[in-house]
Design a protein around this motif. Structure first.
Motif, mmCIF file in Angstrom:
data_model
loop_
_atom_site.group_PDB
_atom_site.id
_atom_site.type_symbol
_atom_site.label_atom_id
_atom_site.label_comp_id
_atom_site.label_asym_id
_atom_site.label_seq_id
_atom_site.Cartn_x
_atom_site.Cartn_y
_atom_site.Cartn_z
ATOM 1 N N ASP A 19 14.614 -44.805 -0.285
ATOM 2 C CA ASP A 19 13.315 -44.297 0.123
ATOM 3 C C ASP A 19 13.536 -43.221 1.180
ATOM 4 O OD1 ASP A 19 12.044 -46.136 -1.514
ATOM 5 O OD2 ASP A 19 11.832 -47.627 0.091
ATOM 6 N N ALA A 20 12.864 -42.084 1.018
ATOM 7 C CA ALA A 20 12.976 -40.996 1.990
ATOM 8 C C ALA A 20 11.748 -40.114 1.888
ATOM 9 C CB ALA A 20 14.246 -40.174 1.750
ATOM 10 N N ASP A 21 11.250 -39.690 3.027
ATOM 11 C CA ASP A 21 10.109 -38.767 3.065
ATOM 12 C C ASP A 21 8.914 -39.282 2.266
ATOM 13 O OD1 ASP A 21 11.589 -36.982 4.631
ATOM 14 O OD2 ASP A 21 12.482 -36.069 2.850
ATOM 15 N N GLY A 22 8.692 -40.597 2.327
ATOM 16 C CA GLY A 22 7.502 -41.167 1.710
ATOM 17 C C GLY A 22 7.576 -41.396 0.222
ATOM 18 N N ARG A 23 8.779 -41.249 -0.368
ATOM 19 C CA ARG A 23 8.877 -41.516 -1.800
ATOM 20 C C ARG A 23 10.219 -42.158 -2.128
ATOM 21 N NH1 ARG A 23 11.303 -37.327 -5.024
ATOM 22 N NH2 ARG A 23 12.199 -35.672 -3.745
ATOM 23 N N SER A 24 10.241 -42.801 -3.297
ATOM 24 C CA SER A 24 11.470 -43.455 -3.752
ATOM 25 C C SER A 24 12.160 -42.581 -4.787
ATOM 26 C CB SER A 24 11.155 -44.822 -4.368
ATOM 27 O OG SER A 24 10.536 -45.663 -3.436
ATOM 28 N N GLN A 25 13.480 -42.601 -4.761
ATOM 29 C CA GLN A 25 14.223 -41.826 -5.754
ATOM 30 C C GLN A 25 15.587 -42.449 -5.982
ATOM 31 O OE1 GLN A 25 15.570 -37.854 -4.275
ATOM 32 N NE2 GLN A 25 14.493 -38.424 -2.402
ATOM 33 N N THR A 26 16.209 -42.047 -7.066
ATOM 34 C CA THR A 26 17.541 -42.527 -7.412
ATOM 35 C C THR A 26 18.422 -41.330 -7.723
ATOM 36 O OG1 THR A 26 16.655 -44.578 -8.326
ATOM 37 C CG2 THR A 26 18.878 -43.947 -9.012
ATOM 38 N N VAL A 27 19.651 -41.351 -7.201
ATOM 39 C CA VAL A 27 20.596 -40.273 -7.478
ATOM 40 C C VAL A 27 21.866 -40.861 -8.071
ATOM 41 C CG1 VAL A 27 19.719 -38.759 -5.649
ATOM 42 C CG2 VAL A 27 21.569 -40.367 -5.145
ATOM 43 N N LEU A 28 22.594 -40.037 -8.820
ATOM 44 C CA LEU A 28 23.901 -40.406 -9.350
ATOM 45 C C LEU A 28 24.953 -39.620 -8.584
ATOM 46 C CD1 LEU A 28 23.152 -40.394 -13.185
ATOM 47 C CD2 LEU A 28 23.265 -42.360 -11.639
ATOM 48 N N ILE A 29 25.910 -40.334 -7.993
ATOM 49 C CA ILE A 29 26.945 -39.695 -7.178
ATOM 50 C C ILE A 29 28.271 -39.755 -7.927
ATOM 51 C CG2 ILE A 29 28.075 -39.651 -4.930
ATOM 52 C CD1 ILE A 29 25.719 -41.170 -3.776
ATOM 53 N N PRO A 30 28.776 -38.604 -8.383
ATOM 54 C CA PRO A 30 30.041 -38.586 -9.144
ATOM 55 C C PRO A 30 31.255 -38.658 -8.207
ATOM 56 C CG PRO A 30 29.158 -36.370 -8.986
ATOM 57 C CD PRO A 30 28.169 -37.258 -8.309
ATOM 58 N N TYR A 31 31.451 -39.837 -7.606
ATOM 59 C CA TYR A 31 32.587 -40.040 -6.709
ATOM 60 C C TYR A 31 33.474 -41.125 -7.308
ATOM 61 C CZ TYR A 31 35.394 -41.452 -2.747
ATOM 62 O OH TYR A 31 36.457 -41.763 -1.939
ATOM 63 N N TYR A 32 34.777 -40.787 -7.509
ATOM 64 C CA TYR A 32 35.660 -41.710 -8.236
ATOM 65 C C TYR A 32 36.966 -42.010 -7.477
ATOM 66 C CZ TYR A 32 32.547 -39.737 -11.763
ATOM 67 O OH TYR A 32 31.437 -39.292 -12.441
ATOM 68 N N ASP A 33 36.967 -41.820 -6.174
ATOM 69 C CA ASP A 33 38.220 -41.954 -5.429
ATOM 70 C C ASP A 33 38.312 -43.249 -4.626
ATOM 71 O OD1 ASP A 33 40.714 -41.112 -4.701
ATOM 72 O OD2 ASP A 33 40.040 -39.835 -3.065
ATOM 73 N N SER A 34 37.488 -44.242 -4.938
ATOM 74 C CA SER A 34 37.490 -45.547 -4.289
ATOM 75 C C SER A 34 37.233 -45.420 -2.785
ATOM 76 C CB SER A 34 38.803 -46.307 -4.549
ATOM 77 O OG SER A 34 38.642 -47.682 -4.194
ATOM 78 N N LEU A 35 37.396 -46.541 -2.077
ATOM 79 C CA LEU A 35 37.238 -46.546 -0.625
ATOM 80 C C LEU A 35 38.445 -45.866 0.004
ATOM 81 C CD1 LEU A 35 36.015 -50.230 -0.284
ATOM 82 C CD2 LEU A 35 34.614 -48.164 0.048
ATOM 83 N N ARG A 36 38.235 -45.217 1.131
ATOM 84 C CA ARG A 36 39.327 -44.496 1.797
ATOM 85 C C ARG A 36 39.279 -44.807 3.298
ATOM 86 N NH1 ARG A 36 39.332 -39.181 2.007
ATOM 87 N NH2 ARG A 36 41.467 -38.707 1.411
ATOM 88 N N TYR A 37 40.245 -45.599 3.739
ATOM 89 C CA TYR A 37 40.350 -45.937 5.153
ATOM 90 C C TYR A 37 41.683 -45.388 5.684
ATOM 91 C CZ TYR A 37 36.516 -49.161 4.180
ATOM 92 O OH TYR A 37 35.324 -49.708 3.793
ATOM 93 N N PRO A 38 41.681 -44.762 6.854
ATOM 94 C CA PRO A 38 42.892 -44.086 7.335
ATOM 95 C C PRO A 38 43.962 -45.033 7.865
ATOM 96 C CG PRO A 38 41.140 -43.899 8.955
ATOM 97 C CD PRO A 38 40.528 -44.553 7.757
ATOM 98 N N ARG A 39 45.193 -44.677 7.576
ATOM 99 C CA ARG A 39 46.370 -45.348 8.121
ATOM 100 C C ARG A 39 47.449 -44.303 8.342
ATOM 101 N NH1 ARG A 39 46.831 -51.053 7.097
ATOM 102 N NH2 ARG A 39 45.087 -51.820 5.819
ATOM 103 N N LEU A 40 48.460 -44.665 9.123
ATOM 104 C CA LEU A 40 49.652 -43.829 9.242
ATOM 105 C C LEU A 40 50.770 -44.450 8.423
ATOM 106 C CD1 LEU A 40 49.816 -42.717 12.994
ATOM 107 C CD2 LEU A 40 48.696 -41.619 11.046
#
Length: 633
Positions: free
Chosen positions: A591-612
């Motif tokens: 919900d944003a700006d008084g309306r509901s919506q759905t988006v598709l996010i083409p992200y395929y690189d899994s979770l990314r947490y930093p390490r050394l």
């Protein structure tokens, strides 16, 4: 007649608006200011002030209320807390007129024969946000309760201060006490410059520890808490603080102060999570459970080291363009990457050496530093050098796009810069020299025995000259390349020289999780989906041109669904992991700006947490730098 009066009033106001304020001069000030503060009104949180200022001569005079606070590097002192200002001379009221161009300046026409001005006013302490008073605690920055005459360097203005405390309160400060009678504490004469560098902390629940028993220059830990239980510092932690009181003077090769007082609040009422540096003291604000759950506060573990190091780097030695003869002269921070950046570096390293964080926790902290720096896409238009201007226009202002706008990145990115300098010094001297040699030579060598409170200024050329004396190199060119860069080509050089590289995995480190909670108060997916999410699924930040940004997710959106499921943090994490396998876009409803919506996010690189991760075939040069105390520098 009415027109005549209006004309006179207009002339007076116009004169105040156009009158030039007296320029500060390095000349003696005759007599001493007497300052009396009554802090007993805990109900209304009002500080009541009486002040007498010796008259130097009759006629025009300007009183200044401090605006530029030393430790914030900016004009952060608000004027709204000053109220009820009455000025008298010889018992008779003298009218003041606020300057039309500078509201922190008050014009006064001192009558003939007046020997001193008598001031009375109140400081109305905030009841929310930057709270200074509670039922059981008080923090008193003197700059909030004092005015001073324009025309002098404040180091030449003598002050004798006294403070009336609430019943049952004890106090701590680097000021030296002259006398205590009941609730009234009288301090020995000092200068206005030194007074504002020596705040008072007081409270009902206080514990004190000598961190340097038998030392010629005492180092004391003064703890003030919301309750007695909050002050139960584990003996092992106290031992680490005692080791710190030895390690930093050893690093900087000096003890320029007469004595040093840590002013440590442990509170959930007063603001926690920050610090303020002074030359003979520091203010460190910890959460109420800091000592009962020390392992739950890893991001704050090096704060006390950072503020202590500032006594040398920042207060005893100070960048020339950050020094000012008064608290109302604008300053610049072109060398904040030295002042804050190197101090932050030593906080990271010494926290490991002292055992305040483990070696692995320190590596994980450096990974977060590196990942945050890499994510600063704003480097394309705003260099690290330009971030030193941030205190001049950003303090206290909300910033929506942290990675694109950048703010004070000379802290975290400064750690990486000075790590590279340290590694380069070791590289060029066969391991015989390091940044510790610079720290000792530049910030403290030869300081013992000098005037404890004398500040020595330095320039960029001085920094390069000292480094060249340790290891000849084009240091000016080196820093210029990195400070003005608009890409990250050299950003991780220090890690590489140390034998490490930044990588990302789908499992968060313990340090990342705590840093996530401390800085986000929710879930940090900024290096994967490109968002941070607070309570109830509200999007707090969106990475500039990141996957969520490009899909149309905005700041403030409230997430409602993940695929066909109701939104939860865990459901979103699982959807990100699944997308990496199925290569199907992530469906996100909000919900944003008084309306509901759905988006598709083409992200395929899994979770990314930093390490050394160790670089194969490269020596581990961090091993020696992070070795336990005594420091293997």
């Amino acid at each position: 007649m009415k027109n005549t009066i209006c004309a006179v009033l207009f002339a007076i106001v116009s004169a105040a608006a156009s009158a030039a304020l007296p320029a500060p001069r390095d000349i003696p000030f005759k007599g001493e200011i007497r300052l009396s503060v009554d802090a007993t009104d805990q109900v209304h949180k009002i500080l009541r002030v009486r002040q007498t200022i010796p008259v130097q001569r009759a006629g025009k005079m300007v009183l200044m209320y401090p605006q530029w606070e030393t430790d914030s590097h900016s004009a952060t002192q608000e004027l709204t807390g000053l109220a009820g200002l009455i000025v008298k001379a010889g018992g008779r009221r003298v009218e003041w007129l606020r300057d039309g161009g500078d509201p922190y300046a008050f014009h006064i026409d001192v009558p003939q024969g007046a020997r001193e001005l008598e001031l009375e006013f109140q400081f109305l302490s905030p009841t929310a946000g930057n709270v200074l008073m509670s039922r059981d605690m008080l923090t008193l920055p003197w700059q909030k309760v004092a005015l001073y005459p324009a025309g002098w360097f404040i180091r030449n203005i003598a002050v004798r201060a006294e403070l009336k405390l609430p019943a049952g309160f004890q106090y701590a400060t680097s000021l030296e006490t002259a006398a205590v009678q009941d609730q009234l504490v009288s301090f020995k004469p000092t200068t206005f410059d030194d007074l504002v560098d020596a705040p008072v902390h007081a409270g009902r629940y206080v514990k004190r520890f000598d961190l340097a028993p038998g030392a010629a220059r005492p180092v004391r830990l003064n703890m003030i808490g919301d309750n007695e239980a909050a002050l139960a510092i584990p003996p092992a932690m106290l031992d680490k603080y005692r080791a710190m009181a030895v390690a930093l003077p050893r690093l900087f090769r000096s003890e320029h102060y007469r004595h040093y007082d840590f002013l440590l609040t442990v509170s959930d009422i007063l603001p926690s999570g920050g610090g303020r540096e002074h030359q003979e003291s520091s203010e460190n604000n910890f959460a109420l459970d800091f000592f009962t759950r020390p392992d739950a506060h890893l991001p704050m573990a090096d704060l006390i080291v950072h503020e202590y190091a500032h006594s040398w780097n920042g207060r005893f030695r100070q960048p020339a363009d950050l020094w000012s003869p008064t608290m109302n002269q604008p300053v610049r921070g072109s060398l904040l990457w030295v002042y804050e950046g190197q101090t932050e570096f030593w906080g990271r390293m010494l926290a490991a050496q002292l055992g305040l964080r483990s070696r692995q926790q320190t590596l994980d902290a450096l990974a977060v530093d590196a990942a945050n720096a890499v994510a600063r896409t704003g480097r394309q238009w705003k260099s690290l050098a330009d971030t030193t201007n941030d205190p001049l226009y950003m303090p206290g202002r909300r910033m929506q796009w942290r990675d694109w706008q950048r703010r004070e990145d000379y802290y975290g990115e400064g750690v990486l810069l000075w790590l590279d300098v340290d590694m380069l010094l070791r590289e060029r001297t066969g391991g015989n020299k390091s940044l510790a040699d610079f720290a000792g030579a530049f910030f403290g060598a030869g300081a013992s025995g000098r005037n404890a409170l004398a500040t020595s200024t330095y320039t960029f050329a001085d920094v390069c000259k000292t480094l060249n004396a340790i290891a000849p190199y084009d240091w000016a060119g080196y820093f210029d390349t990195r400070l003005r860069a608009h890409d990250d080509g050299h950003l991780l050089d220090g890690l590489a020289r140390a034998g490490y590289r930044l990588v990302y995995t789908d499992e968060a480190t313990g340090y990342f999780v705590q840093n996530e909670d401390f800085n986000v108060g929710g879930m940090d997916l900024s290096t994967s989906l490109g968002v941070t999410i607070g309570k109830k699924g509200v999007v707090k930040t969106v990475a500039w041109e990141g996957p969520a940004f490009r899909a149309g997710v905005g700041i403030g959106a409230r997430l409602t669904t993940v695929g066909e499921q109701p939104y939860t943090d865990e459901a979103l994490k699982q959807a990100i992991k699944s997308a990496a396998t199925t290569k199907q876009p992530i469906s996100l409803g909000f919900d944003a700006d008084g309306r509901s919506q759905t988006v598709l996010i083409p992200y395929y690189d899994s979770l990314r947490y930093p390490r050394l991760e160790r670089l194969p075939g490269k020596p581990d040069r961090l091993e020696r730098l992070l070795a336990p105390s005594p420091p293997a520098l």
